[in-house]
Design a protein around this motif. Structure first.
Motif, mmCIF file in Angstrom:
data_model
loop_
_atom_site.group_PDB
_atom_site.id
_atom_site.type_symbol
_atom_site.label_atom_id
_atom_site.label_comp_id
_atom_site.label_asym_id
_atom_site.label_seq_id
_atom_site.Cartn_x
_atom_site.Cartn_y
_atom_site.Cartn_z
ATOM 1 N N GLN A 8 38.852 6.642 27.046
ATOM 2 C CA GLN A 8 40.274 6.572 26.699
ATOM 3 C C GLN A 8 40.935 5.384 27.407
ATOM 4 O OE1 GLN A 8 42.147 10.423 26.519
ATOM 5 N NE2 GLN A 8 40.179 11.462 26.294
ATOM 6 N N LEU A 9 41.689 4.633 26.633
ATOM 7 C CA LEU A 9 42.382 3.455 27.163
ATOM 8 C C LEU A 9 43.837 3.805 27.422
ATOM 9 C CD1 LEU A 9 42.413 0.419 27.844
ATOM 10 C CD2 LEU A 9 43.014 -0.008 25.449
ATOM 11 N N ILE A 10 44.249 3.593 28.676
ATOM 12 C CA ILE A 10 45.624 3.879 29.101
ATOM 13 C C ILE A 10 46.326 2.563 29.367
ATOM 14 C CG2 ILE A 10 47.039 5.077 30.809
ATOM 15 C CD1 ILE A 10 44.593 6.862 31.363
ATOM 16 N N ASP A 11 47.493 2.390 28.772
ATOM 17 C CA ASP A 11 48.228 1.138 28.956
ATOM 18 C C ASP A 11 49.040 1.193 30.251
ATOM 19 O OD1 ASP A 11 50.705 2.406 28.571
ATOM 20 O OD2 ASP A 11 50.855 1.839 26.477
ATOM 21 N N PRO A 12 49.685 0.085 30.652
ATOM 22 C CA PRO A 12 50.389 0.042 31.946
ATOM 23 C C PRO A 12 51.644 0.891 32.043
ATOM 24 C CG PRO A 12 49.749 -2.162 31.239
ATOM 25 C CD PRO A 12 49.558 -1.268 30.066
ATOM 26 N N SER A 13 52.072 1.561 30.949
ATOM 27 C CA SER A 13 53.350 2.275 31.020
ATOM 28 C C SER A 13 53.397 3.530 31.921
ATOM 29 C CB SER A 13 53.859 2.607 29.618
ATOM 30 O OG SER A 13 52.956 3.361 28.923
ATOM 31 N N PRO A 14 52.410 4.416 32.129
ATOM 32 C CA PRO A 14 51.098 4.497 31.483
ATOM 33 C C PRO A 14 51.086 5.537 30.361
ATOM 34 C CG PRO A 14 51.105 5.819 33.478
ATOM 35 C CD PRO A 14 52.512 5.306 33.306
ATOM 36 N N ALA A 15 50.277 5.255 29.333
ATOM 37 C CA ALA A 15 50.122 6.189 28.211
ATOM 38 C C ALA A 15 48.818 5.888 27.494
ATOM 39 C CB ALA A 15 51.293 6.065 27.244
ATOM 40 N N LYS A 16 48.183 6.924 26.957
ATOM 41 C CA LYS A 16 46.967 6.733 26.176
ATOM 42 C C LYS A 16 47.344 6.077 24.848
ATOM 43 C CE LYS A 16 44.647 10.449 25.431
ATOM 44 N NZ LYS A 16 44.030 11.677 24.894
ATOM 45 N N MET A 17 46.778 4.889 24.572
ATOM 46 C CA MET A 17 47.139 4.194 23.344
ATOM 47 C C MET A 17 45.937 3.878 22.452
ATOM 48 S SD MET A 17 46.051 0.828 23.846
ATOM 49 C CE MET A 17 47.143 -0.051 22.745
ATOM 50 N N MET A 18 44.710 4.154 22.953
ATOM 51 C CA MET A 18 43.520 3.907 22.144
ATOM 52 C C MET A 18 42.354 4.668 22.761
ATOM 53 S SD MET A 18 41.760 0.198 21.166
ATOM 54 C CE MET A 18 43.256 -0.454 20.432
ATOM 55 N N TYR A 19 41.361 5.005 21.943
ATOM 56 C CA TYR A 19 40.141 5.594 22.504
ATOM 57 C C TYR A 19 38.930 5.040 21.762
ATOM 58 C CZ TYR A 19 40.668 8.880 18.560
ATOM 59 O OH TYR A 19 40.832 9.424 17.313
ATOM 60 N N PHE A 20 37.787 5.075 22.468
ATOM 61 C CA PHE A 20 36.545 4.507 21.953
ATOM 62 C C PHE A 20 35.422 5.532 22.041
ATOM 63 C CE2 PHE A 20 38.998 1.136 23.979
ATOM 64 C CZ PHE A 20 39.021 0.136 23.024
ATOM 65 N N PRO A 21 34.577 5.636 21.033
ATOM 66 C CA PRO A 21 33.398 6.485 21.161
ATOM 67 C C PRO A 21 32.373 5.841 22.082
ATOM 68 C CG PRO A 21 33.356 5.323 19.060
ATOM 69 C CD PRO A 21 34.678 5.013 19.697
ATOM 70 N N VAL A 22 31.564 6.659 22.719
ATOM 71 C CA VAL A 22 30.489 6.132 23.561
ATOM 72 C C VAL A 22 29.383 5.618 22.644
ATOM 73 C CG1 VAL A 22 28.768 6.696 25.319
ATOM 74 C CG2 VAL A 22 31.045 7.727 25.414
ATOM 75 N N THR A 23 28.903 4.409 22.921
ATOM 76 C CA THR A 23 27.905 3.789 22.053
ATOM 77 C C THR A 23 26.926 2.958 22.874
ATOM 78 O OG1 THR A 23 27.578 2.269 20.187
ATOM 79 C CG2 THR A 23 29.412 1.795 21.663
ATOM 80 N N ASN A 24 25.717 2.818 22.352
ATOM 81 C CA ASN A 24 24.762 1.887 22.964
ATOM 82 C C ASN A 24 24.406 0.770 21.992
ATOM 83 O OD1 ASN A 24 23.153 3.158 21.100
ATOM 84 N ND2 ASN A 24 21.773 4.108 22.578
ATOM 85 N N SER A 25 25.240 0.640 20.958
ATOM 86 C CA SER A 25 25.026 -0.400 19.952
ATOM 87 C C SER A 25 25.625 -1.722 20.428
ATOM 88 C CB SER A 25 25.682 0.004 18.625
ATOM 89 O OG SER A 25 25.852 -1.111 17.781
#
Length: 218
Positions: free
Chosen positions: A177-194
């Motif tokens: 999960q990506l948290i911006d400086p405000s702070p707030a969750k603004m994006m998320y990424f699946p775990v990958t090995n690709s």
């Protein structure tokens, strides 16, 4: 003035000029109204015809609206920083545990890939069971070596419940999960090995760090 113009009564000349000016005024008014209405018309066209899809990303999923993070939940300075956060139980996270190690490895490599911008990105692993971290894992992924802060869940039951609700909202508790400086969750990424998906994740973060310095001096 020609002889023909001399034969036209003055009243008719005046009326013709007035009508011409009136037509010009109406045309100018129409253009003015169109200019004023164009943003509204454009928005209606975009909404009902084009159907907006939101911001574009290479790999991550945007969270809209962003989900506010309570800084009291974790003992870490999230305000004013970009943060990648993952939550995993230490008791299940061993070197041979691919699911956990892949998440930690992906976060570490993403920070490294940011190059000169890497100091603007911090990494947090929330240890969800409070058990000691495997020494082998800690050796590779500690704060000094990999820039990864290992934190525990809030001790207060209410704050812990609120954090877990925030973490698992929309079923993304296992994602990075990506948290911006405000702070707030603004994006998320699946775990990958690709490698291809890693490259796409890297591009998403590079774009954010390049275009946004929001709140970083708070």
């Amino acid at each position: 003035m020609s002889d023909k113009e001399l034969l036209i009564p003055a009243s008719q000349v005046d009326a013709s000029a007035i009508n011409a000016r009136t037509r010009r005024g109406r045309i100018q008014m129409l253009f003015l109204l169109l200019a004023c209405a164009s943003p509204v018309l454009a928005s209606y066209f975009a909404y009902y015809v084009i159907k907006p899809e939101g911001g574009k990303t290479n790999f991550g999923t945007l969270v809209y609206p962003a989900q506010e993070f309570n800084t009291a939940w974790l003992d870490a300075p999230l305000q004013g920083k970009w943060t990648l956060l993952v939550a995993r139980p230490a008791g299940e996270c061993h070197i041979k545990d691919e699911k956990c190690i892949e998440a930690l490895f992906l976060m570490r490599q993403t920070k490294v890939a940011m190059g000169r911008e890497s100091e603007r990105l911090q990494l947090i692993w929330v240890n969800t069971d409070g058990k000691p971290v495997d020494p082998e894992v800690l050796k590779i992924y500690d704060e000094k070596t990999a820039g990864l802060k290992v934190l525990t869940l809030p001790s207060d039951p209410k704050q812990r419940a609120d954090f877990e609700t925030w973490l698992n909202k929309e079923g993304v508790g296992q994602e990075i999960q990506l948290i911006d400086p405000s702070p707030a969750k603004m994006m998320y990424f699946p775990v990958t090995n690709s490698p291809k998906e890693f490259s796409s994740m890297k591009k998403d973060l590079e774009k954010l760090l390049k275009l946004n310095h929001k709140g970083e001096n708070l």
